[in-house]
Design an enzyme around this catalytic site. Structure first.
Site, short mmCIF file in Angstrom:
data_model
loop_
_atom_site.label_atom_id
_atom_site.label_comp_id
_atom_site.label_asym_id
_atom_site.label_seq_id
_atom_site.Cartn_x
_atom_site.Cartn_y
_atom_site.Cartn_z
N ASP A 206 0.82 -1.22 0.00
CA ASP A 206 0.00 0.00 0.00
C ASP A 206 0.85 1.27 0.00
O ASP A 206 0.33 2.36 -0.18
CB ASP A 206 -0.94 -0.02 1.22
CG ASP A 206 -2.04 1.03 1.12
OD1 ASP A 206 -2.54 1.26 0.01
OD2 ASP A 206 -2.39 1.62 2.16
N SER B 70 -7.96 5.64 -0.41
CA SER B 70 -8.02 4.34 -1.08
C SER B 70 -9.45 3.81 -1.09
O SER B 70 -10.17 3.91 -0.08
CB SER B 70 -7.11 3.33 -0.37
OG SER B 70 -5.77 3.74 -0.43
N GLN C 56 -4.95 -1.08 -7.34
CA GLN C 56 -5.61 -0.25 -6.34
C GLN C 56 -6.35 0.89 -7.02
O GLN C 56 -5.81 1.53 -7.93
CB GLN C 56 -4.60 0.31 -5.34
CG GLN C 56 -5.26 1.06 -4.17
CD GLN C 56 -4.23 1.53 -3.15
OE1 GLN C 56 -3.35 2.33 -3.46
NE2 GLN C 56 -4.32 1.04 -1.93
#
Length: 314
Positions: free
Chosen positions: A231, A252, A302
């Site tokens: 991440d 996110s 993502q």
């Protein structure tokens, strides 16, 4: 080399190596307390000073830890798909509820819901499988880059940047907070200017990264550590084409990972990132993590919210 032999080789290397003094699983806050069958609770949450909520990678890693605790030792995570539902707070534990969705001979599935203050902050669906081999296989080639030994890490680069007279005060404040955060991951950028955002760049970035500390010989725990690490900076790559001085609100939305080959999260891996699209308040970022020997370890995607902020305090 067959997958089984590759796993045995990795296990042998871990047995021969000296354990590090630090324990990554504890100091990266991936350790959980079991409070009931299929229910686990965080012991610490990392809430960086420069973000609005707890670190999303930690939620992903902890959710995968919880799921991995409910599967046989012969099965390993091969994919996960997460949705971030709302920001978590660092002042109260997150409780992870694991649903044993399916148990098969080769594959098993788990659904994890992370709850804080009675509300879901993250949901995850993840799948585990027994190792198998097949004669047909292929992969992309790893990009040719300079190795990590000849690069500075982000901590050193931040210290150098703080000495610059031309650095805006807001940026100095941000870097100061960054230096105070115990991420327990070392990152060495191929091109440090990609992090400075002094001028627009194409949305492509490469960095070397590794976990700082001993993880042990549990293959699933190395994947949990990689989930934590994945991440870092992935959503930010979508901001690289932006004009200098532009401020953004970023969050996110979802995060997916596919684990292809065994790896050690505390050994150097090349993180190749790109953002093929950003618009309408959303961005897509894609990543590939390569072992230093050129084997593709995993793929990541993502999506996030990216909105231009006219007046930002950052």
């Amino acid at each position: 080399m067959s997958r089984k032999l590759e796993l045995l080789a990795l296990d042998s290397r871990m047995e021969d190596s000296e354990p590090d003094l630090d324990d990554f699983l504890k100091k990266s806050f991936l350790n959980l307390d079991k409070i009931d069958e299929n229910i686990y609770r965080s012991t610490y949450l990392l809430h960086p000073k420069y973000t609005k909520s707890v670190f999303g990678g930690q939620l992903i890693g902890q959710a995968l830890v919880a799921a991995a605790k409910t599967v046989p030792e012969s099965q390993f995570a091969h994919s996960l798909h997460c949705y971030f539902l709302q920001g978590g707070s660092g002042d109260r534990p997150v409780v992870y509820y694991v649903d044993r969705t399916r148990d098969g001979k080769t594959y098993c599935s788990r659904t994890v819901k992370a709850i804080q203050r009675g509300k879901a902050v993250l949901t995850m669906q993840t799948s585990f499988k027994k190792e198998e081999t097949d004669p047909y296989q292929h992969q992309f080639k790893m990009p040719k880059t300079v190795g990590p030994d000849n690069l500075l890490n982000t901590m050193d680069l931040a210290k150098i940047a703080l000495e610059s007279r031309n650095l805006p005060e807001k940026r100095k404040t941000m870097l100061g907070m960054f230096l105070d955060e115990p991420m327990n991951v070392e990152v060495r950028p191929i091109n440090p200017m990609h992090l400075a955002r002094v001028k627009p760049h194409a949305p492509h970035r490469k960095v070397w990264m590794r976990a700082c500390g001993h993880i042990g010989d549990d293959i699933n725990m190395h994947k949990c550590a990689a989930a934590y690490m994945s991440d870092l900076m992935l959503l930010d790559v979508a901001l690289m084409p932006a004009e200098t001085g532009t401020s953004f609100s970023i969050t996110s939305l979802d995060h997916s990972m596919w684990f292809h080959n065994p790896f050690h999260a505390n050994e150097w891996m090349l993180y190749e990132m790109e953002s093929p699209h950003c618009g309408s308040g959303r961005s897509l970022s894609l990543g590939r993590l390569w072992r230093s020997d050129g084997v593709l370890a995993m793929s990541i995607s993502q999506e996030g919210v990216i909105r231009t902020v006219v007046d930002s305090k950052l």
